[in-house]
Design an enzyme around this catalytic site. Structure first.
Site, PDB file in Angstrom:
ATOM      1  N   ASP A 263     -10.631   3.300   5.106  1.00  0.00           N
ATOM      2  CA  ASP A 263     -10.724   1.840   4.988  1.00  0.00           C
ATOM      3  C   ASP A 263     -12.131   1.342   5.314  1.00  0.00           C
ATOM      4  OD1 ASP A 263      -9.580  -0.613   4.358  1.00  0.00           O
ATOM      5  OD2 ASP A 263      -8.941  -1.034   6.405  1.00  0.00           O
TER       6      ASP A 263
ATOM      7  N   LYS B 147       0.832  -1.204   0.000  1.00  0.00           N
ATOM      8  CA  LYS B 147       0.000   0.000   0.000  1.00  0.00           C
ATOM      9  C   LYS B 147       0.872   1.262   0.000  1.00  0.00           C
ATOM     10  CE  LYS B 147      -3.643  -2.594   2.283  1.00  0.00           C
ATOM     11  NZ  LYS B 147      -4.234  -3.025   3.561  1.00  0.00           N
TER      12      LYS B 147
ATOM     13  N   GLN C 259      -3.873  -1.607   9.979  1.00  0.00           N
ATOM     14  CA  GLN C 259      -3.776  -2.939   9.377  1.00  0.00           C
ATOM     15  C   GLN C 259      -4.280  -4.002  10.369  1.00  0.00           C
ATOM     16  OE1 GLN C 259      -2.853  -3.711   6.181  1.00  0.00           O
ATOM     17  NE2 GLN C 259      -3.537  -5.761   6.714  1.00  0.00           N
TER      18      GLN C 259
END
Length: 313
Positions: A152, A85, A129
């Site tokens: 996200d 990413k 994450q």
């Protein structure tokens, strides 16, 4: 007499009217060779548009859109994902700020870091994450993300926006799945969609997005009775369980669209790919299907957040 489904017309010509491109024929069932959904190509188009918008933002705002990543622990796959990413940010003109905490970090420590990033006006989007170590309360960490920076789509506010059709950020993998359906002319309206998996950041939100597009949605999970029977009735199948080849090819309805969001060791998805590809009309490969669009949506939504914050400031 038993019936079977067969495709009418050439695959490419029929894509935009695929839901009507099947007719009943007599005799035994035949196999249908699926068109493969190219997630890399779809992601490339999203990223190309994102790069243009990022450059325009930088010219107006005097800085690049910024994504902050938070990585907790030593999981090798998570380190790989964050590195991917970060590299992709660079290629499309975004700034990336990486933050790492140890395997022994507490919930309080992670929440404190995320809350600080939420207050940082130079940060437009926050990615935490997951999975995180067992001692960390993921939900508490996610809820520390300001909804306007939740690129996200993991907060309760983002899920509510998806469920209610309000303005907000989609969970990235579900958002990517909708991009894939749109790119291949799949209209969920009136279709029976079966989602196998009910995680709060994939299974549940993708069902909400499909429902918002007028699909009739069924969620399946570990307690579902007769999973093969339910899957066999689906026009659209979305899998997100992380169990290699759980969904057998002969469960797939002829002419169905199969979106495999599972990723397991050995580059194997949740669907028995080779057998399912003989029955489906469209199918995502693993890898190269859903994964690339997930990252593309994350970066696109980071630019969305930057543009929104700049217009408000």
């Amino acid at each position: 007499m038993p019936t079977r489904l067969a495709q009418v017309g050439h695959h490419q010509e029929a894509k935009r009217e695929a839901s009507n491109a099947w007719v009943l024929l007599s005799t035994e069932e035949i196999s249908v060779s699926a068109d493969v959904i190219d997630g890399i190509a779809v992601a490339s188009r999203i990223l190309s548009d994102t790069a243009v918008r990022a450059a325009q933002f930088a010219e107006i705002a005097g800085r690049k859109p910024c994504l902050a990543t938070v990585l907790v622990g030593d999981d090798p796959a998570s380190h790989t994902y964050v590195r991917m990413k970060t590299n992709r940010c660079r290629t499309v003109g975004l700034e990336s700020k990486s933050h790492r905490l140890s395997q022994t970090a507490t919930t309080t420590e992670v929440v404190t870091l995320v809350a600080r990033l939420a207050r940082d006006i130079t940060v437009d989007g926050i990615l935490v994450q997951h999975p995180m170590p067992n001692q960390v309360d993921e939900r508490q960490v996610f809820e520390a993300i300001t909804p306007t920076k939740d690129v996200d789509g993991v907060t309760g506010a983002s899920f509510a926006a998806m469920a209610l059709g309000d303005k907000g950020f989609a969970s990235c993998t579900p958002g990517g799945i909708m991009h894939l359906l749109d790119a291949y002319g799949v209209d969920p309206s009136g279709q029976r969609a079966v989602v196998v998996g009910r995680s709060p950041i994939l299974g549940k939100p993708v069902g909400m997005l499909l429902l918002a597009r007028d699909a009739t949605v069924t969620y399946c999970h570990s307690k579902t009775a007769d999973l093969p029977g339910v899957v066999s009735e689906a026009d659209i199948v979305v899998t997100a369980v992380g169990r290699p080849e759980l969904i057998k090819g002969n469960w797939i309805k002829a002419g169905a669209v199969v979106i495999d969001a599972g990723y397991n060791p050995g580059n194997v998805g949740d669907v028995e790919y080779s057998a399912a590809a003989q029955r489906a009309r469209l199918i995502t490969p693993v890898p190269g299907g859903v994964g690339p669009t997930t990252i593309a949506v994350l970066l696109a939504q980071t630019v969305d957040a930057a543009e929104s914050a700049h217009s408000v400031a």
